[in-house]
Enzyme design. Structure first.
Site, short mmCIF file in Angstrom:
data_model
loop_
_atom_site.label_atom_id
_atom_site.label_comp_id
_atom_site.label_asym_id
_atom_site.label_seq_id
_atom_site.Cartn_x
_atom_site.Cartn_y
_atom_site.Cartn_z
N HIS A 174 0.85 -1.19 0.00
CA HIS A 174 0.00 0.00 0.00
C HIS A 174 0.89 1.24 0.00
CE1 HIS A 174 -2.49 3.14 2.17
NE2 HIS A 174 -3.23 2.85 1.11
N SER A 175 0.60 2.17 -0.90
CA SER A 175 1.27 3.46 -0.94
C SER A 175 2.79 3.27 -1.11
CB SER A 175 0.92 4.25 0.32
OG SER A 175 1.31 5.59 0.22
N PHE A 176 3.60 3.80 -0.19
CA PHE A 176 5.05 3.60 -0.22
C PHE A 176 5.40 2.12 -0.29
CE2 PHE A 176 8.68 2.67 2.71
CZ PHE A 176 9.71 3.09 1.89
N GLY A 219 4.35 -0.02 -2.15
CA GLY A 219 4.50 -0.46 -3.53
C GLY A 219 5.94 -0.50 -3.98
N HIS A 249 -7.28 7.28 1.02
CA HIS A 249 -5.97 6.66 1.18
C HIS A 249 -5.80 5.96 2.53
CE1 HIS A 249 -1.95 6.02 -0.30
NE2 HIS A 249 -1.41 6.49 0.82
#
Length: 282
Positions: A113-115, A117, A261
């Site tokens: 998720h988010s960073f 990735g 988010h």
């Protein structure tokens, strides 16, 4: 069980890649009670993003386990209660690789998720033989030679770096108004305040590190991308999650739903769990 209607299956072509990329679209909204979503148990490793720790996944993990799946949620170094914020992207990557080795995990669905990735990109380079599928949930897909900072317009880059320079330990703590409007835009004010109290300063060093990802873009591991439509953590359009970042995966499965988010993981973990299953299954 809450089911979703598959709207379409189609192939799109991106001339900048020179190859077609395939996307299955699963759009939230309609319920097809006759569709059988039964899925053999999967093993998920869930990698959190910035300003978070493994507790981000608590409700989602519970829903996945209730459905019979196996779930692991490593904590990234420099995050949560870890006081040592002097970490690099490679240290974070190594911690996830080591976690998977220590638990002797194979045939995993690795979710970032988010960073997270960018973390699963580097983990996949290290242990591709242990990964069944990669799932990016509103997550960064970094081009070879770029940094996380490069994924934002210059104004946002300077904003984050300014916060880091103001800190005593090279970390970034988001101001509440920014967090409230950008990360938890669907939450009411009470939930937004509660979630803000849970976040901790984010190590700034990984934000600016250029990543060598040549090997990642040669991997043949199946990939999926989950896109929540109200997620504005990256500016929509030129810098948005989908298709700007998602299309970098080449051939991938696209799963779409509604959410922001940060708060949707807490307010509706069942919804997110079902999207992750749809992204992770064969």
């Amino acid at each position: 069980m809450h089911n979703f209607l598959i709207d379409s299956y189609k192939t799109n072509y991106n001339s900048s890649w020179g190859n077609g990329y395939e996307a299955i679209f699963v759009q939230e909204g309609y319920i097809n009670r006759d569709f059988d979503w039964h899925q053999p148990p999967l093993t998920f490793v869930l990698v959190h993003g910035s300003w978070a720790d493994s507790s981000f996944w608590r409700g989602i993990s519970e829903e996945l386990r209730n459905l019979g799946h196996i779930v692991y949620t490593p904590d990234l170094p420099g995050h949560g209660q870890d006081k040592n914020k002097n970490v690099t992207h490679s240290i974070i990557t190594k911690s996830v690789v080591d976690y998977i080795h220590v638990h002797d995990l194979t045939n995993i669905i690795l979710v970032g998720h988010s960073f997270g990735g960018s973390v699963i990109q580097k983990v996949a380079e290290r242990i591709p033989e242990r990964i069944r599928r990669l799932v990016f949930w509103n997550a960064f897909v970094i081009n070879d030679g770029e940094s996380l900072a490069d994924q934002f317009p210059s104004s946002i880059q300077q904003f984050f770096l300014g916060l880091a320079n103001q800190s005593s330990d090279n970390t970034i703590l988001l101001p509440f108004p920014f967090f409230r409007d950008i990360f938890v835009n669907l939450a009411d004010h009470t939930l937004a305040q509660y979630l803000y109290k849970q976040i901790t300063p984010e190590p700034a060093k990984p934000f600016g590190e250029k990543l060598n990802l040549k090997k990642f873009f040669q991997l043949k591991i199946p990939k999926s991308y989950i896109n929540l439509l109200e997620d504005t953590a990256t500016p929509p359009g030129e810098f948005g999650w989908h298709p700007h970042l998602s299309s970098r995966l080449g051939i991938y499965r696209l799963i779409q739903g509604h959410g922001d988010h940060f708060s949707t993981a807490q307010s509706n973990p069942k919804k997110v769990a079902h999207l992750i299953i749809k992204a992770g299954r064969d």
